[in-house]
Design a protein around this motif. Structure first.
Motif, PDB file in Angstrom:
ATOM      1  N   SER A  57      52.524  27.549  48.481  1.00 42.98           N
ATOM      2  CA  SER A  57      53.316  26.309  48.312  1.00 42.98           C
ATOM      3  C   SER A  57      52.972  25.596  47.013  1.00 42.98           C
ATOM      4  CB  SER A  57      53.058  25.370  49.500  1.00 42.98           C
ATOM      5  OG  SER A  57      53.357  26.006  50.715  1.00 42.98           O
ATOM      6  N   LEU A  58      53.185  26.268  45.909  1.00 37.67           N
ATOM      7  CA  LEU A  58      52.804  25.736  44.605  1.00 37.67           C
ATOM      8  C   LEU A  58      53.408  24.371  44.338  1.00 37.67           C
ATOM      9  CD1 LEU A  58      52.826  29.080  42.730  1.00 37.67           C
ATOM     10  CD2 LEU A  58      51.020  27.364  42.475  1.00 37.67           C
ATOM     11  N   GLU A  59      52.592  23.496  43.717  1.00 38.25           N
ATOM     12  CA  GLU A  59      53.015  22.148  43.355  1.00 38.25           C
ATOM     13  C   GLU A  59      52.942  21.979  41.843  1.00 38.25           C
ATOM     14  OE1 GLU A  59      50.441  19.486  45.449  1.00 38.25           O
ATOM     15  OE2 GLU A  59      51.131  20.151  47.438  1.00 38.25           O
ATOM     16  N   LEU A  60      53.658  20.964  41.339  1.00 38.46           N
ATOM     17  CA  LEU A  60      53.675  20.726  39.895  1.00 38.46           C
ATOM     18  C   LEU A  60      52.257  20.555  39.340  1.00 38.46           C
ATOM     19  CD1 LEU A  60      56.654  18.202  39.587  1.00 38.46           C
ATOM     20  CD2 LEU A  60      56.669  20.651  39.070  1.00 38.46           C
ATOM     21  N   GLY A  61      51.397  19.877  40.112  1.00 39.83           N
ATOM     22  CA  GLY A  61      50.029  19.610  39.673  1.00 39.83           C
ATOM     23  C   GLY A  61      49.147  20.836  39.602  1.00 39.83           C
ATOM     24  N   ASP A  62      49.641  21.962  40.096  1.00 42.58           N
ATOM     25  CA  ASP A  62      48.864  23.198  40.012  1.00 42.58           C
ATOM     26  C   ASP A  62      48.976  23.840  38.629  1.00 42.58           C
ATOM     27  OD1 ASP A  62      49.893  24.109  43.384  1.00 42.58           O
ATOM     28  OD2 ASP A  62      48.208  22.880  42.703  1.00 42.58           O
ATOM     29  N   SER A  63      49.891  23.343  37.823  1.00 40.50           N
ATOM     30  CA  SER A  63      50.052  23.876  36.469  1.00 40.50           C
ATOM     31  C   SER A  63      48.754  23.681  35.693  1.00 40.50           C
ATOM     32  CB  SER A  63      51.195  23.170  35.742  1.00 40.50           C
ATOM     33  OG  SER A  63      52.422  23.419  36.372  1.00 40.50           O
ATOM     34  N   ALA A  64      48.205  24.766  35.190  1.00 44.57           N
ATOM     35  CA  ALA A  64      46.903  24.727  34.519  1.00 44.57           C
ATOM     36  C   ALA A  64      46.608  26.135  34.018  1.00 44.57           C
ATOM     37  CB  ALA A  64      45.803  24.289  35.491  1.00 44.57           C
ATOM     38  N   VAL A  65      45.452  26.272  33.385  1.00 42.75           N
ATOM     39  CA  VAL A  65      44.949  27.605  33.049  1.00 42.75           C
ATOM     40  C   VAL A  65      43.809  27.912  34.015  1.00 42.75           C
ATOM     41  CG1 VAL A  65      43.992  29.113  31.291  1.00 42.75           C
ATOM     42  CG2 VAL A  65      45.532  27.256  30.629  1.00 42.75           C
ATOM     43  N   TYR A  66      43.878  29.052  34.650  1.00 38.33           N
ATOM     44  CA  TYR A  66      42.860  29.456  35.623  1.00 38.33           C
ATOM     45  C   TYR A  66      42.006  30.561  35.003  1.00 38.33           C
ATOM     46  CZ  TYR A  66      45.446  26.648  38.931  1.00 38.33           C
ATOM     47  OH  TYR A  66      46.050  25.593  39.557  1.00 38.33           O
ATOM     48  N   PHE A  67      40.696  30.312  34.992  1.00 40.50           N
ATOM     49  CA  PHE A  67      39.768  31.271  34.412  1.00 40.50           C
ATOM     50  C   PHE A  67      38.907  31.883  35.496  1.00 40.50           C
ATOM     51  CE2 PHE A  67      40.330  30.845  29.926  1.00 40.50           C
ATOM     52  CZ  PHE A  67      40.742  29.547  29.710  1.00 40.50           C
ATOM     53  N   CYS A  68      38.768  33.177  35.400  1.00 44.28           N
ATOM     54  CA  CYS A  68      37.825  33.912  36.232  1.00 44.28           C
ATOM     55  C   CYS A  68      36.570  34.129  35.387  1.00 44.28           C
ATOM     56  CB  CYS A  68      38.455  35.248  36.617  1.00 44.28           C
ATOM     57  SG  CYS A  68      37.395  36.340  37.556  1.00 44.28           S
ATOM     58  N   ALA A  69      35.423  34.138  36.021  1.00 44.57           N
ATOM     59  CA  ALA A  69      34.175  34.401  35.317  1.00 44.57           C
ATOM     60  C   ALA A  69      33.271  35.228  36.221  1.00 44.57           C
ATOM     61  CB  ALA A  69      33.471  33.104  34.919  1.00 44.57           C
ATOM     62  N   SER A  70      32.301  35.878  35.603  1.00 41.38           N
ATOM     63  CA  SER A  70      31.336  36.625  36.424  1.00 41.38           C
ATOM     64  C   SER A  70      29.942  36.472  35.834  1.00 41.38           C
ATOM     65  CB  SER A  70      31.711  38.105  36.502  1.00 41.38           C
ATOM     66  OG  SER A  70      31.432  38.773  35.277  1.00 41.38           O
ATOM     67  N   SER A  71      28.940  36.663  36.681  1.00 38.55           N
ATOM     68  CA  SER A  71      27.557  36.622  36.225  1.00 38.55           C
ATOM     69  C   SER A  71      26.690  37.399  37.189  1.00 38.55           C
ATOM     70  CB  SER A  71      27.055  35.178  36.121  1.00 38.55           C
ATOM     71  OG  SER A  71      26.867  34.616  37.401  1.00 38.55           O
ATOM     72  N   GLN A  72      25.444  37.614  36.783  1.00 36.02           N
ATOM     73  CA  GLN A  72      24.465  38.219  37.672  1.00 36.02           C
ATOM     74  C   GLN A  72      23.642  37.071  38.235  1.00 36.02           C
ATOM     75  OE1 GLN A  72      24.486  41.321  38.554  1.00 36.02           O
ATOM     76  NE2 GLN A  72      22.687  41.174  39.867  1.00 36.02           N
ATOM     77  N   ARG A  73      23.580  36.977  39.558  1.00 39.38           N
ATOM     78  CA  ARG A  73      22.896  35.850  40.191  1.00 39.38           C
ATOM     79  C   ARG A  73      21.454  35.782  39.715  1.00 39.38           C
ATOM     80  NH1 ARG A  73      23.103  34.181  46.588  1.00 39.38           N
ATOM     81  NH2 ARG A  73      23.257  31.961  46.205  1.00 39.38           N
ATOM     82  N   GLY A  74      21.034  34.582  39.333  1.00 40.91           N
ATOM     83  CA  GLY A  74      19.678  34.412  38.833  1.00 40.91           C
ATOM     84  C   GLY A  74      19.604  34.501  37.322  1.00 40.91           C
ATOM     85  N   ASN A  75      20.685  34.930  36.681  1.00 42.94           N
ATOM     86  CA  ASN A  75      20.702  35.010  35.228  1.00 42.94           C
ATOM     87  C   ASN A  75      21.916  34.254  34.720  1.00 42.94           C
ATOM     88  OD1 ASN A  75      20.699  35.578  32.542  1.00 42.94           O
ATOM     89  ND2 ASN A  75      20.458  37.773  32.751  1.00 42.94           N
ATOM     90  N   ARG A  76      21.765  32.979  34.527  1.00 38.38           N
ATOM     91  CA  ARG A  76      22.916  32.141  34.167  1.00 38.38           C
ATOM     92  C   ARG A  76      23.442  32.433  32.778  1.00 38.38           C
ATOM     93  NH1 ARG A  76      20.301  26.648  36.327  1.00 38.38           N
ATOM     94  NH2 ARG A  76      18.426  27.833  35.792  1.00 38.38           N
ATOM     95  N   GLU A  77      22.648  33.071  31.975  1.00 33.89           N
ATOM     96  CA  GLU A  77      23.113  33.348  30.623  1.00 33.89           C
ATOM     97  C   GLU A  77      24.086  34.504  30.579  1.00 33.89           C
ATOM     98  OE1 GLU A  77      19.080  31.605  28.522  1.00 33.89           O
ATOM     99  OE2 GLU A  77      19.937  33.475  27.795  1.00 33.89           O
ATOM    100  N   THR A  78      24.366  35.104  31.719  1.00 33.43           N
ATOM    101  CA  THR A  78      25.326  36.207  31.721  1.00 33.43           C
ATOM    102  C   THR A  78      26.713  35.783  32.172  1.00 33.43           C
ATOM    103  OG1 THR A  78      24.792  36.832  34.012  1.00 33.43           O
ATOM    104  CG2 THR A  78      23.531  37.900  32.249  1.00 33.43           C
ATOM    105  N   GLN A  79      26.980  34.466  32.274  1.00 41.29           N
ATOM    106  CA  GLN A  79      28.296  34.062  32.795  1.00 41.29           C
ATOM    107  C   GLN A  79      29.377  34.289  31.734  1.00 41.29           C
ATOM    108  OE1 GLN A  79      30.368  30.392  35.272  1.00 41.29           O
ATOM    109  NE2 GLN A  79      28.252  30.854  35.548  1.00 41.29           N
ATOM    110  N   TYR A  80      30.224  35.283  31.986  1.00 39.46           N
ATOM    111  CA  TYR A  80      31.298  35.663  31.076  1.00 39.46           C
ATOM    112  C   TYR A  80      32.641  35.265  31.669  1.00 39.46           C
ATOM    113  CZ  TYR A  80      27.921  38.571  28.600  1.00 39.46           C
ATOM    114  OH  TYR A  80      26.833  39.007  27.894  1.00 39.46           O
ATOM    115  N   PHE A  81      33.508  34.751  30.808  1.00 43.30           N
ATOM    116  CA  PHE A  81      34.824  34.296  31.229  1.00 43.30           C
ATOM    117  C   PHE A  81      35.917  35.285  30.852  1.00 43.30           C
ATOM    118  CE2 PHE A  81      34.468  29.863  32.695  1.00 43.30           C
ATOM    119  CZ  PHE A  81      33.114  29.671  32.462  1.00 43.30           C
ATOM    120  N   GLY A  82      36.950  35.340  31.687  1.00 46.16           N
ATOM    121  CA  GLY A  82      38.133  36.113  31.375  1.00 46.16           C
ATOM    122  C   GLY A  82      39.025  35.357  30.397  1.00 46.16           C
ATOM    123  N   PRO A  83      40.155  35.929  30.011  1.00 47.46           N
ATOM    124  CA  PRO A  83      41.042  35.310  29.019  1.00 47.46           C
ATOM    125  C   PRO A  83      41.923  34.199  29.589  1.00 47.46           C
ATOM    126  CG  PRO A  83      41.920  37.417  29.717  1.00 47.46           C
ATOM    127  CD  PRO A  83      40.595  37.273  30.392  1.00 47.46           C
ATOM    128  N   GLY A  84      41.942  34.050  30.903  1.00 47.11           N
ATOM    129  CA  GLY A  84      42.715  32.974  31.510  1.00 47.11           C
ATOM    130  C   GLY A  84      44.115  33.402  31.939  1.00 47.11           C
TER     131      GLY A  84
END
Lengths: 113, 113
Positions: A80-107
Motif C-alpha cells: 500500500s505505497l504512500e506518497l511519503g514512501d518516495s525516497a532512496v532505499y539503500f541496502c548495506a552489509s557488514s560482518q558483525r563485530g567489525n563495523r568498518e566493513t559496512q558497505y552500501f549498495g547503489p540505492g
C-alpha cells in the motif's frame, strides 16, 4: 563483481501498489541492513538482519516487511505505497563485530505518484 | 529527535584549501565514529573512522579529530580537490550487537577551482 547490489535501480509506481526491492551481497558478510534516505538527504536505518534473524527494527510502518532468505540476501517488500514512501532505499552489509566493513549498495530510487 | 548534528549544512572551499566539517552527538554510548562520503547517485562509502581511545587519526589528506568531553568530532580535508566534492556524513554507532549507524544531517561540500 559488485559487492552489494540492488534491484531495481529505479522504481516509479502509483499510490496503493505493492512493490519489492531486492538486495544481494557477495562479501560473505553475516549482517545486512536497509536504510532510507529522504529528499533532504537524511539517512535513517530501518531494519537489520544477522544470519537471517531480525536484530534491528526501527519504528517503521507495518507496510514495510523485510525478508532474508539467506545471509547473502535481504529483500524489502512495501505494501500500500504512500506518497511519503518516495525516497532512496539503500541496502548495506557488514560482518558483525567489525563495523568498518559496512558497505552500501547503489540505492533504489522509489517514486510514488 | 536528532541525536547527531552536523555543521555546516553546506560548505564551499577553494581548491587547495582546508575543509572542516563538525559533528556533535548526545549519546555517550557511541564508541565508533566514522565519516562517510556520498557522491551523487551513489551509496555512502566509509572514508575514515576513529575509536574513542585516540584523539586524532590521519589517513592521507583526511584527518579526524575527536573531543570526547565535548562530544564532538570533526573531519579535516587538507589540500581540498574538486574530486572531494560530495556529501559527507558523520555516523557514530554503539557497541557490538547494535551496529546500526546513526547518520548526521549531512554536509554538502563543493570545491571550486
Amino acid at each position: 563483481d559488485t559487492a552489494v547490489s540492488q534491484t531495481p535501480k529505479y522504481l516509479v509506481t502509483q499510490m496503493g501498489n505493492d512493490k519489492s526491492i531486492k538486495c544481494e551481497q557477495n562479501l560473505g558478510h553475516d549482517t545486512m541492513y536497509w536504510y532510507k534516505q529522504d529528499s533532504k538527504k537524511f539517512l535513517k536505518i530501518m531494519f537489520s538482519y544477522n544470519n537471517k534473524e531480525l536484530i534491528i527494527n526501527e519504528t517503521v510502518p507495518n507496510r514495510f516487511s523485510p525478508k532474508s532468505p539467506d545471509k547473502a540476501h535481504l529483500n524489502l517488500h512495501i505494501n500500500s505505497l504512500e506518497l511519503g514512501d518516495s525516497a532512496v532505499y539503500f541496502c548495506a552489509s557488514s560482518q558483525r563485530g567489525n563495523r568498518e566493513t559496512q558497505y552500501f549498495g547503489p540505492g533504489t530510487r522509489l517514486l510514488v505518484l | 529527535q536528532q541525536q547527531v548534528k552536523q555543521s555546516p549544512q553546506s560548505l564551499i572551499v577553494q581548491k587547495g584549501g582546508i575543509s572542516i566539517i563538525n559533528c556533535a552527538y548526545e549519546n555517550t554510548a557511541f564508541d565508533y565514529f566514522p565519516w562517510y562520503q556520498q557522491f551523487p547517485g551513489k551509496g555512502p562509502a566509509l572514508l575514515i573512522a576513529i575509536r574513542p581511545d585516540v584523539s586524532e587519526k590521519k589517513e592521507g589528506r583526511f584527518t579526524i579529530s575527536f573531543n570526547k568531553s565535548a562530544k564532538q568530532f570533526s573531519l579535516h580535508i587538507m589540500d581540498s580537490q574538486p574530486g572531494d566534492s560530495a556529501t559527507y556524513f558523520c555516523a557514530p554507532s554503539t557497541g557490538f550487537g547494535n551496529e546500526k549507524l546513526t547518520f548526521g544531517t549531512g554536509t554538502r561540500l563543493t570545491i571550486i577551482p
